[in-house]
Design an enzyme around this catalytic site. Structure first.
Site, short mmCIF file in Angstrom:
data_model
loop_
_atom_site.label_atom_id
_atom_site.label_comp_id
_atom_site.label_asym_id
_atom_site.label_seq_id
_atom_site.Cartn_x
_atom_site.Cartn_y
_atom_site.Cartn_z
N SER A 1 8.32 -11.97 -5.44
CA SER A 1 7.42 -11.61 -6.54
C SER A 1 7.95 -12.20 -7.84
O SER A 1 9.16 -12.38 -8.02
CB SER A 1 7.32 -10.09 -6.67
OG SER A 1 6.63 -9.71 -7.84
N TYR B 1 10.89 -1.30 -7.75
CA TYR B 1 10.10 -2.27 -7.00
C TYR B 1 10.63 -3.69 -7.23
O TYR B 1 10.82 -4.46 -6.29
CB TYR B 1 8.64 -2.20 -7.42
CG TYR B 1 7.77 -3.29 -6.83
CD1 TYR B 1 7.35 -3.23 -5.50
CD2 TYR B 1 7.38 -4.38 -7.60
CE1 TYR B 1 6.57 -4.24 -4.95
CE2 TYR B 1 6.60 -5.39 -7.06
CZ TYR B 1 6.20 -5.31 -5.74
OH TYR B 1 5.43 -6.33 -5.20
N ILE C 1 -2.91 -9.86 0.06
CA ILE C 1 -2.48 -11.22 0.36
C ILE C 1 -2.22 -11.40 1.84
O ILE C 1 -2.56 -12.42 2.43
CB ILE C 1 -1.22 -11.57 -0.46
CG1 ILE C 1 -1.57 -11.62 -1.96
CG2 ILE C 1 -0.63 -12.91 -0.03
CD1 ILE C 1 -0.37 -11.74 -2.88
N GLY C 2 -1.63 -10.40 2.48
CA GLY C 2 -1.33 -10.49 3.90
C GLY C 2 -2.56 -10.73 4.75
O GLY C 2 -2.52 -11.48 5.72
N ALA D 1 -0.60 -7.21 7.14
CA ALA D 1 -1.71 -8.16 7.26
C ALA D 1 -3.09 -7.51 7.22
O ALA D 1 -4.09 -8.19 7.36
CB ALA D 1 -1.58 -8.95 8.57
N ASN D 2 -3.15 -6.21 7.02
CA ASN D 2 -4.45 -5.54 7.06
C ASN D 2 -5.18 -5.56 5.71
O ASN D 2 -6.35 -5.19 5.63
CB ASN D 2 -4.31 -4.10 7.53
CG ASN D 2 -3.43 -3.27 6.62
OD1 ASN D 2 -2.23 -3.22 6.82
ND2 ASN D 2 -4.00 -2.61 5.61
#
Length: 309
Positions: A152, A177, A28-29, A24-25
Site C-alpha cells: 500500500s 494498518y 481489487i482482489g 478475491a471476493n
C-alpha cells in the site's frame, strides 16, 4: 515481454496454470481474479465468506464464459483455517499466490485474533507469511512459481518497531494498518532474497495498487454496484486516482509478465497513484535488509513456520 509491449487489455494466455488470489471476493482482489481468469488459467479464490465467493465467481463467469474458478475457504486471521485451506486446493502445483487480502479496521479499540495477535497485523501479514510457507512445496512444483505481495502507498510513511510490532503501546487503527502493510512488503522483499539464496526457481515480487476508489470502479453486480450519484461524485478524483479494476492490473502484470524479476516493486505509472503498471526503485525502509530479517525472525516465531530460516 518488454515494458513497451505489455498491453493491460491483451493479457498472455495462461492455460494449465493455477493462481491463488487471497481476498478475491471483492475490491481489487475480485478484479485480479477476473483478469487472470480471462487468460484461461485456473483461479482459486481465497475467501472466508462462501456466499461472497460464490457471488464473485458468478460475476466472473458472466464476463468470462468458461472461466475456471474454485473457492478456497480461507481466513488469514485463523491459523487452523490456513492449514485447512491447503487440503482444499486440489492442484499439484501452484504457479502464483497473489497475497491481496487485507483488513482495515476503523474501531478505536485494538482487536486481537483467537491466538492473541493484533487483527490487522495477523491478517495482512502473519496470515500471508504462514500461507506462503505452507504452500512453498506447491510453488516449487511449478515451473517458475511466483509470490506477488500487495502492499500500500501508506506503507511508505509507516514506522515499524520490531520491539512492538503489534502496536500494544500506541495503537491507532490507521497507523496499525500502515504498519501491517509495511510488514507485508518487507516480507515480500525478504522472501525473494531467501529464495535466491536457496537456489529456488520461485520468485517474490511486491506491488502496490496506487489510489483505488470504489466510485471510479466499473459495476460488477452483485459484487460492486455503485450508484449514479457515487460515480458522479468520484469523477473529479479521476485526475489523480483510478478504479479498482485499473489498480488490479499491477498485480496481474506482476503475476503474468515473464519480464518481471524477483525483488522488484511494481506500482501505477503516474506518481504511484494511477495508470498502467511500471517498475519502481526499491529504497528507504523497503530496502532495509536488517529490519526485514528481524521481521522474518519474529514472524517465524509467531506462526511456527520458517521454510527459509
Amino acid at each position: 515481454m518488454s515494458a513497451t509491449s505489455w498491453d493491460v487489455h491483451r493479457l498472455p494466455r495462461a492455460e494449465h496454470r493455477n493462481f491463488l488470489v487471497t481476498g478475491a471476493n471483492a475490491g481489487i482482489g475480485y478484479f485480479v481474479a477476473e483478469q487472470l481468469a480471462s487468460t484461461g488459467a485456473t483461479v482459486l479464490l481465497g475467501s472466508r465468506n462462501t456466499a461472497k465467493a460464490e457471488a464473485a465467481m458468478g460475476t466472473i463467469r458472466s464476463r468470462v464464459p468458461g472461466a475456471r474458478l474454485r473457492h478456497v475457504p480461507l481466513d488469514l486471521g485463523d491459523r487452523a483455517s490456513i492449514e485447512a485451506s491447503i487440503t482444499t486446493l486440489g492442484v499439484a502445483a501452484l504457479d502464483a499466490i497473489v497475497c491481496n487480502a487485507g483488513v482495515l479496521l476503523d474501531e478505536p479499540e485494538r482487536q486481537v485474533t483467537g491466538e492473541g495477535n493484533e487483527l490487522m497485523f495477523a491478517t495482512n501479514h502473519l496470515g500471508h507469511f504462514a500461507l506462503v510457507g505452507l504452500l512453498t512445496p506447491l510453488l516449487e512444483a511449478a515451473e517458475a512459481g511466483r509470490v506477488v505481495t500487495t502492499g500500500s502507498l501508506v506503507a511508505g510513511s509507516a514506522k515499524f518497531d520490531p520491539a512492538d510490532p503489534q502496536s500494544t503501546r500506541d495503537y491507532q487503527s490507521k497507523r496499525a494498518y500502515a504498519r501491517s502493510k509495511l510488514a507485508q512488503m518487507l516480507f515480500g522483499f525478504e522472501l525473494d532474497r531467501r529464495l535466491r539464496a536457496a537456489g529456488s526457481t520461485t520468485l517474490s515480487t511486491v506491488t502496490h495498487p496506487g489510489g483505488a476508489l470504489d466510485a471510479l470502479t466499473p459495476a460488477r453486480p452483485p459484487v460492486h454496484e455503485p450508484t449514479a450519484g457515487q460515480r458522479l461524485r468520484g469523477l473529479p478524483a479521476a485526475l489523480l486516482l483510478h478504479g479498482k479494476q485499473a489498480a488490479a492490473r499491477v498485480a496481474v502484470r506482476a503475476t503474468l509478465d515473464p519480464g518481471v524479476r524477483g525483488g522488484q516493486l511494481w506500482a501505477p505509472r503516474w506518481f504511484g497513484l494511477r495508470g498502467n503498471p511500471r517498475q519502481l526503485p526499491v529504497r528507504g525502509t523497503f530496502a532495509d535488509h536488517a529490519l526485514a530479517d528481524r521481521l522474518w525472525t519474529l514472524s517465524a516465531e509467531l506462526t511456527g513456520i520458517d521454510v527459509f530460516g
